[in-house]
Design an enzyme around this catalytic site. Structure first.
Site, PDB file in Angstrom:
ATOM      1  N   LYS A   1      59.203 -12.491 -65.665  1.00  0.00           N
ATOM      2  CA  LYS A   1      57.775 -12.274 -65.422  1.00  0.00           C
ATOM      3  C   LYS A   1      57.500 -12.021 -63.928  1.00  0.00           C
ATOM      4  CE  LYS A   1      56.294 -15.043 -69.431  1.00  0.00           C
ATOM      5  NZ  LYS A   1      55.404 -16.139 -69.889  1.00  0.00           N
TER       6      LYS A   1
ATOM      7  N   TYR B   1      51.006  -9.325 -76.128  1.00  0.00           N
ATOM      8  CA  TYR B   1      50.597 -10.707 -76.394  1.00  0.00           C
ATOM      9  C   TYR B   1      49.451 -10.793 -77.414  1.00  0.00           C
ATOM     10  CZ  TYR B   1      53.558 -13.014 -72.897  1.00  0.00           C
ATOM     11  OH  TYR B   1      54.621 -13.544 -72.202  1.00  0.00           O
TER      12      TYR B   1
ATOM     13  N   ASN C   1      55.334 -18.989 -65.702  1.00  0.00           N
ATOM     14  CA  ASN C   1      56.537 -19.729 -66.101  1.00  0.00           C
ATOM     15  C   ASN C   1      57.816 -18.883 -66.175  1.00  0.00           C
ATOM     16  OD1 ASN C   1      55.914 -18.398 -68.412  1.00  0.00           O
ATOM     17  ND2 ASN C   1      55.673 -20.212 -69.711  1.00  0.00           N
TER      18      ASN C   1
ATOM     19  N   HIS D   1      59.940 -14.818 -70.391  1.00  0.00           N
ATOM     20  CA  HIS D   1      59.560 -14.766 -71.814  1.00  0.00           C
ATOM     21  C   HIS D   1      60.839 -14.576 -72.622  1.00  0.00           C
ATOM     22  CE1 HIS D   1      57.621 -13.531 -75.568  1.00  0.00           C
ATOM     23  NE2 HIS D   1      58.575 -12.609 -75.637  1.00  0.00           N
TER      24      HIS D   1
ATOM     25  N   GLU E   1      59.675  -7.004 -80.731  1.00  0.00           N
ATOM     26  CA  GLU E   1      59.556  -6.913 -79.268  1.00  0.00           C
ATOM     27  C   GLU E   1      60.552  -5.901 -78.688  1.00  0.00           C
ATOM     28  OE1 GLU E   1      57.673 -11.339 -78.472  1.00  0.00           O
ATOM     29  OE2 GLU E   1      59.740 -10.978 -77.831  1.00  0.00           O
TER      30      GLU E   1
HETATM   31  N1  UDP Z   1      50.529 -19.911 -71.731  1.00  0.00           N
HETATM   32  C1  UDP Z   1      49.564 -20.262 -70.809  1.00  0.00           C
HETATM   33  N2  UDP Z   1      48.873 -21.441 -70.998  1.00  0.00           N
HETATM   34  C2  UDP Z   1      49.110 -22.256 -72.054  1.00  0.00           C
HETATM   35  C3  UDP Z   1      50.097 -21.885 -72.993  1.00  0.00           C
HETATM   36  C4  UDP Z   1      50.793 -20.698 -72.800  1.00  0.00           C
HETATM   37  O1  UDP Z   1      49.338 -19.538 -69.836  1.00  0.00           O
HETATM   38  O2  UDP Z   1      48.462 -23.303 -72.166  1.00  0.00           O
HETATM   39  C5  UDP Z   1      51.256 -18.638 -71.525  1.00  0.00           C
HETATM   40  C6  UDP Z   1      52.635 -18.890 -70.933  1.00  0.00           C
HETATM   41  O3  UDP Z   1      52.904 -17.853 -70.005  1.00  0.00           O
HETATM   42  C7  UDP Z   1      53.525 -18.777 -72.142  1.00  0.00           C
HETATM   43  C8  UDP Z   1      52.815 -17.699 -72.948  1.00  0.00           C
HETATM   44  O4  UDP Z   1      51.438 -17.977 -72.769  1.00  0.00           O
HETATM   45  O5  UDP Z   1      54.846 -18.433 -71.778  1.00  0.00           O
HETATM   46  C9  UDP Z   1      53.136 -17.675 -74.408  1.00  0.00           C
HETATM   47  O6  UDP Z   1      52.957 -18.961 -74.954  1.00  0.00           O
HETATM   48  P1  UDP Z   1      53.981 -19.574 -76.006  1.00  0.00           P
HETATM   49  O7  UDP Z   1      53.364 -20.815 -76.548  1.00  0.00           O
HETATM   50  O8  UDP Z   1      54.367 -18.501 -76.973  1.00  0.00           O
HETATM   51  O9  UDP Z   1      55.233 -20.018 -75.114  1.00  0.00           O
HETATM   52  P2  UDP Z   1      56.696 -19.417 -74.852  1.00  0.00           P
HETATM   53  O10 UDP Z   1      57.175 -18.838 -76.152  1.00  0.00           O
HETATM   54  O11 UDP Z   1      56.561 -18.374 -73.767  1.00  0.00           O
HETATM   55  O12 UDP Z   1      57.502 -20.595 -74.388  1.00  0.00           O
END
Ligand code: UDP
Length: 143
Positions: free
Chosen positions: A11, A51, A114, A117, A128
């Protein structure tokens, strides 16, 4: 165990930290091969489309703005159990909960920014991969 393919995205925060190589090194040490890769500046429309599953979530607009704040590095990883292996290397969504030594524990600053992805299942991985790459852009790594 089956050989699988999965999408990984480094990211904008991690690209800005200049740690693409360090993250690639973790994939390689875990036995995952890169079979396609591209650096992309996503448009707002692309990020919203990628997304779309999260479009009703309160963090959606901030997530899209973050994902277009700079280029991302997108790669297809291939290897045994690639989907789960990549998720394990990534660590928990919130870096505060991520196990020591995971990518998010080492490079992510917050749940919003974070670092990486990774596809969360085989079906998502197929969708994807098709979002970013044409079938002929995936290389054979059989040599
Ligand atoms: N995210 C966020 N706030 C939250 C939860 C998720 O900004 O409270 C963002 C974060 O970048 C995350 C992405 O949304 O990686 C997708 O969320 P998911 O729960 O699918 O997590 P991942 O699969 O990326 O671990």
């Amino acid at each position: 165990m089956a050989v699988e393919r999965t999408i990984s995205i480094i990211k904008p925060d991690a690209v800005a930290k200049n740690v693409i190589g360090e993250i690639y090194s973790r994939f390689e040490k875990a036995g995952l091969r890169i079979v396609a890769a591209r650096m992309i500046q996503l448009s707002r429309e692309q990020a919203e489309g990628f997304y779309a599953v999260h479009k009703e979530r309160p963090f959606f607009n901030d997530l899209v703005s973050f994902m277009i704040s700079g280029p991302v590095m997108v790669q297809v990883l291939e290897g045994e159990d690639a989907v789960a292996k990549n998720r394990e290397l990534m660590g928990a969504t919130n870096p505060k909960d991520a196990a020591p030594g995971t990518i998010r524990a080492d490079f992510a600053d917050s749940i919003d920014e974070n670092a990486v992805h990774g596809s969360d299942g085989a079906d998502t991985a197929a969708q994807e991969i098709a979002f970013f790459f044409k079938p002929e852009e995936l290389c054979q790594r059989t040599r």
